[in-house]
Design a protein around this motif. Structure first.
Motif, PDB file in Angstrom:
ATOM      1  N   ARG A  25       0.818  -1.217   0.000  1.00 38.12           N
ATOM      2  CA  ARG A  25       0.000   0.000   0.000  1.00 38.12           C
ATOM      3  C   ARG A  25       0.847   1.261   0.000  1.00 38.12           C
ATOM      4  O   ARG A  25       0.428   2.299  -0.490  1.00 38.12           O
ATOM      5  CB  ARG A  25      -0.920   0.027   1.221  1.00 38.12           C
ATOM      6  CG  ARG A  25      -2.177  -0.743   1.052  1.00 38.12           C
ATOM      7  CD  ARG A  25      -3.135  -0.477   2.222  1.00 38.12           C
ATOM      8  NE  ARG A  25      -3.917  -1.660   2.451  1.00 38.12           N
ATOM      9  CZ  ARG A  25      -3.695  -2.577   3.375  1.00 38.12           C
ATOM     10  NH1 ARG A  25      -2.698  -2.444   4.215  1.00 38.12           N
ATOM     11  NH2 ARG A  25      -4.466  -3.630   3.491  1.00 38.12           N
ATOM     12  N   ILE A  31      -0.788  -0.591  -7.722  1.00 42.96           N
ATOM     13  CA  ILE A  31      -2.193  -0.343  -8.032  1.00 42.96           C
ATOM     14  C   ILE A  31      -3.012  -0.689  -6.792  1.00 42.96           C
ATOM     15  O   ILE A  31      -2.806  -1.744  -6.179  1.00 42.96           O
ATOM     16  CB  ILE A  31      -2.647  -1.201  -9.229  1.00 42.96           C
ATOM     17  CG1 ILE A  31      -1.847  -0.836 -10.480  1.00 42.96           C
ATOM     18  CG2 ILE A  31      -4.147  -1.021  -9.478  1.00 42.96           C
ATOM     19  CD1 ILE A  31      -2.055  -1.795 -11.637  1.00 42.96           C
ATOM     20  N   GLU A  34      -9.872   0.687  -4.031  1.00 45.40           N
ATOM     21  CA  GLU A  34     -10.519   1.189  -2.821  1.00 45.40           C
ATOM     22  C   GLU A  34     -12.007   0.886  -2.903  1.00 45.40           C
ATOM     23  O   GLU A  34     -12.694   1.317  -3.824  1.00 45.40           O
ATOM     24  CB  GLU A  34     -10.309   2.691  -2.669  1.00 45.40           C
ATOM     25  CG  GLU A  34     -10.905   3.234  -1.369  1.00 45.40           C
ATOM     26  CD  GLU A  34     -10.690   4.717  -1.239  1.00 45.40           C
ATOM     27  OE1 GLU A  34      -9.670   5.117  -0.631  1.00 45.40           O
ATOM     28  OE2 GLU A  34     -11.529   5.481  -1.766  1.00 45.40           O
ATOM     29  N   ARG A  45      -8.540  -0.225   1.278  1.00 44.01           N
ATOM     30  CA  ARG A  45      -7.614  -0.232   0.144  1.00 44.01           C
ATOM     31  C   ARG A  45      -6.881  -1.558   0.066  1.00 44.01           C
ATOM     32  O   ARG A  45      -6.264  -1.991   1.037  1.00 44.01           O
ATOM     33  CB  ARG A  45      -6.627   0.921   0.261  1.00 44.01           C
ATOM     34  CG  ARG A  45      -7.310   2.261   0.105  1.00 44.01           C
ATOM     35  CD  ARG A  45      -6.348   3.406   0.206  1.00 44.01           C
ATOM     36  NE  ARG A  45      -7.066   4.662  -0.030  1.00 44.01           N
ATOM     37  CZ  ARG A  45      -6.512   5.840   0.065  1.00 44.01           C
ATOM     38  NH1 ARG A  45      -5.244   5.961   0.390  1.00 44.01           N
ATOM     39  NH2 ARG A  45      -7.228   6.924  -0.176  1.00 44.01           N
ATOM     40  N   ARG A  80     -12.785   3.083  -6.270  1.00 45.38           N
ATOM     41  CA  ARG A  80     -11.724   3.901  -6.848  1.00 45.38           C
ATOM     42  C   ARG A  80     -10.542   2.982  -7.123  1.00 45.38           C
ATOM     43  O   ARG A  80     -10.311   2.017  -6.389  1.00 45.38           O
ATOM     44  CB  ARG A  80     -11.276   5.016  -5.894  1.00 45.38           C
ATOM     45  CG  ARG A  80     -12.326   6.062  -5.660  1.00 45.38           C
ATOM     46  CD  ARG A  80     -11.808   7.339  -5.010  1.00 45.38           C
ATOM     47  NE  ARG A  80     -10.851   7.143  -3.930  1.00 45.38           N
ATOM     48  CZ  ARG A  80      -9.974   8.070  -3.537  1.00 45.38           C
ATOM     49  NH1 ARG A  80      -9.924   9.248  -4.136  1.00 45.38           N
ATOM     50  NH2 ARG A  80      -9.157   7.844  -2.531  1.00 45.38           N
ATOM     51  N   ARG A  82      -6.328   3.247  -7.955  1.00 50.88           N
ATOM     52  CA  ARG A  82      -5.153   4.108  -8.076  1.00 50.88           C
ATOM     53  C   ARG A  82      -4.228   3.515  -9.129  1.00 50.88           C
ATOM     54  O   ARG A  82      -3.718   2.412  -8.975  1.00 50.88           O
ATOM     55  CB  ARG A  82      -4.401   4.234  -6.754  1.00 50.88           C
ATOM     56  CG  ARG A  82      -3.259   5.273  -6.859  1.00 50.88           C
ATOM     57  CD  ARG A  82      -2.509   5.425  -5.576  1.00 50.88           C
ATOM     58  NE  ARG A  82      -1.626   4.279  -5.401  1.00 50.88           N
ATOM     59  CZ  ARG A  82      -0.784   4.151  -4.380  1.00 50.88           C
ATOM     60  NH1 ARG A  82      -0.726   5.054  -3.435  1.00 50.88           N
ATOM     61  NH2 ARG A  82      -0.011   3.085  -4.285  1.00 50.88           N
ATOM     62  N   GLY A  85      -0.307   6.511  -9.455  1.00 46.44           N
ATOM     63  CA  GLY A  85      -0.396   7.592  -8.486  1.00 46.44           C
ATOM     64  C   GLY A  85      -1.633   8.469  -8.590  1.00 46.44           C
ATOM     65  O   GLY A  85      -1.761   9.434  -7.851  1.00 46.44           O
ATOM     66  N   ARG A  86      -2.564   8.133  -9.497  1.00 44.22           N
ATOM     67  CA  ARG A  86      -3.784   8.929  -9.675  1.00 44.22           C
ATOM     68  C   ARG A  86      -5.002   8.062  -9.398  1.00 44.22           C
ATOM     69  O   ARG A  86      -5.069   6.923  -9.835  1.00 44.22           O
ATOM     70  CB  ARG A  86      -3.840   9.499 -11.084  1.00 44.22           C
ATOM     71  CG  ARG A  86      -2.631  10.401 -11.383  1.00 44.22           C
ATOM     72  CD  ARG A  86      -2.727  11.105 -12.692  1.00 44.22           C
ATOM     73  NE  ARG A  86      -3.620  12.249 -12.682  1.00 44.22           N
ATOM     74  CZ  ARG A  86      -3.359  13.423 -12.124  1.00 44.22           C
ATOM     75  NH1 ARG A  86      -2.230  13.619 -11.498  1.00 44.22           N
ATOM     76  NH2 ARG A  86      -4.215  14.409 -12.196  1.00 44.22           N
ATOM     77  N   TRP A  87      -5.961   8.637  -8.688  1.00 46.60           N
ATOM     78  CA  TRP A  87      -7.191   7.924  -8.354  1.00 46.60           C
ATOM     79  C   TRP A  87      -8.239   8.130  -9.439  1.00 46.60           C
ATOM     80  O   TRP A  87      -8.437   9.243  -9.912  1.00 46.60           O
ATOM     81  CB  TRP A  87      -7.737   8.403  -7.012  1.00 46.60           C
ATOM     82  CG  TRP A  87      -6.939   7.886  -5.860  1.00 46.60           C
ATOM     83  CD1 TRP A  87      -5.978   8.556  -5.163  1.00 46.60           C
ATOM     84  CD2 TRP A  87      -7.012   6.591  -5.289  1.00 46.60           C
ATOM     85  NE1 TRP A  87      -5.455   7.753  -4.189  1.00 46.60           N
ATOM     86  CE2 TRP A  87      -6.077   6.532  -4.241  1.00 46.60           C
ATOM     87  CE3 TRP A  87      -7.788   5.463  -5.560  1.00 46.60           C
ATOM     88  CZ2 TRP A  87      -5.886   5.400  -3.459  1.00 46.60           C
ATOM     89  CZ3 TRP A  87      -7.599   4.331  -4.776  1.00 46.60           C
ATOM     90  CH2 TRP A  87      -6.664   4.302  -3.742  1.00 46.60           C
ATOM     91  N   HIS A  88      -8.911   7.044  -9.804  1.00 46.71           N
ATOM     92  CA  HIS A  88      -9.992   7.062 -10.791  1.00 46.71           C
ATOM     93  C   HIS A  88     -11.223   6.413 -10.164  1.00 46.71           C
ATOM     94  O   HIS A  88     -11.114   5.330  -9.583  1.00 46.71           O
ATOM     95  CB  HIS A  88      -9.598   6.274 -12.045  1.00 46.71           C
ATOM     96  CG  HIS A  88      -8.347   6.776 -12.688  1.00 46.71           C
ATOM     97  ND1 HIS A  88      -8.355   7.729 -13.674  1.00 46.71           N
ATOM     98  CD2 HIS A  88      -7.043   6.475 -12.462  1.00 46.71           C
ATOM     99  CE1 HIS A  88      -7.112   7.978 -14.048  1.00 46.71           C
ATOM    100  NE2 HIS A  88      -6.299   7.242 -13.320  1.00 46.71           N
ATOM    101  N   GLY A 134      -8.732  11.586 -13.233  1.00 46.52           N
ATOM    102  CA  GLY A 134      -8.070  11.126 -12.015  1.00 46.52           C
ATOM    103  C   GLY A 134      -7.418  12.296 -11.303  1.00 46.52           C
ATOM    104  O   GLY A 134      -7.206  13.352 -11.879  1.00 46.52           O
ATOM    105  N   GLU A 137      -2.703  11.631  -5.591  1.00 41.58           N
ATOM    106  CA  GLU A 137      -2.892  11.326  -4.181  1.00 41.58           C
ATOM    107  C   GLU A 137      -2.274  12.433  -3.355  1.00 41.58           C
ATOM    108  O   GLU A 137      -1.162  12.867  -3.612  1.00 41.58           O
ATOM    109  CB  GLU A 137      -2.229   9.980  -3.875  1.00 41.58           C
ATOM    110  CG  GLU A 137      -2.475   9.507  -2.482  1.00 41.58           C
ATOM    111  CD  GLU A 137      -2.087   8.051  -2.294  1.00 41.58           C
ATOM    112  OE1 GLU A 137      -2.498   7.497  -1.279  1.00 41.58           O
ATOM    113  OE2 GLU A 137      -1.398   7.498  -3.149  1.00 41.58           O
TER     114      GLU A 137
END
Length: 142
Positions: A25, A31, A34, A45, A80, A82, A85-88, A134, A137
């Motif tokens: 994590r 990846i 969540e 997560r 969600r 990740r 490094g970007r959450w979608h 996205g 974080e």
């Protein structure tokens, strides 16, 4: 599930829960999926492996409906993911009729090999990603 499969499930999930997942994590390239805890309502997560294809993210659960994140998806499919490094945000769909072994051949090799080696009840999951780009974080872990 056979006694051996049950033993394997308990051993692997104990290792994942207490050793591998807490370390994974924290890795910025890992990846994460969540979900919302089905009982607590809190974000949960889980480090996962899979691949984005267009506006969908594909993964295979090694323990199918026994996996806590799968049970969370059954209770609330809004998730969600990740990626880099970007959450979608997206909506997860359980696909029990999909050939999970064939699906693993289209996903990253290292994770797929582990899922095949340790898994006992494979289940394909597709996350339909929303049209957002996205967001990064934040330092607080959000």
């Amino acid at each position: 599930m056979s006694q051996f499969d049950e033993f394997k499930h308990r051993a692997v999930t104990t290792f994942q829960r207490h050793v591998a997942n807490p370390m994974s994590r924290r890795m910025p390239t890992q990846i994460l999926l969540e979900t919302t805890g089905r009982t607590s309502g809190l974000p949960r997560r889980t480090p996962i492996g899979g691949r984005r294809t267009g506006d969908a993210f594909w993964l295979v659960s090694e323990y199918g409906e026994k996996s806590h994140y799968v049970r969370n998806i059954q209770a609330d499919p809004h998730v969600r993911v990740r990626l880099r490094g970007r959450w979608h945000t997206g909506t997860a769909h359980l696909l029990p009729d999909d050939d999970a072994v064939s699906r693993l051949r289209t996903l990253p090799r290292m994770n797929s090999a582990a899922v095949r080696a340790f898994g006992t009840n494979l289940l394909t999951i597709r996350v339909d990603l929303d049209g957002d780009t996205g967001h990064a974080e934040s330092a607080s872990g959000d």
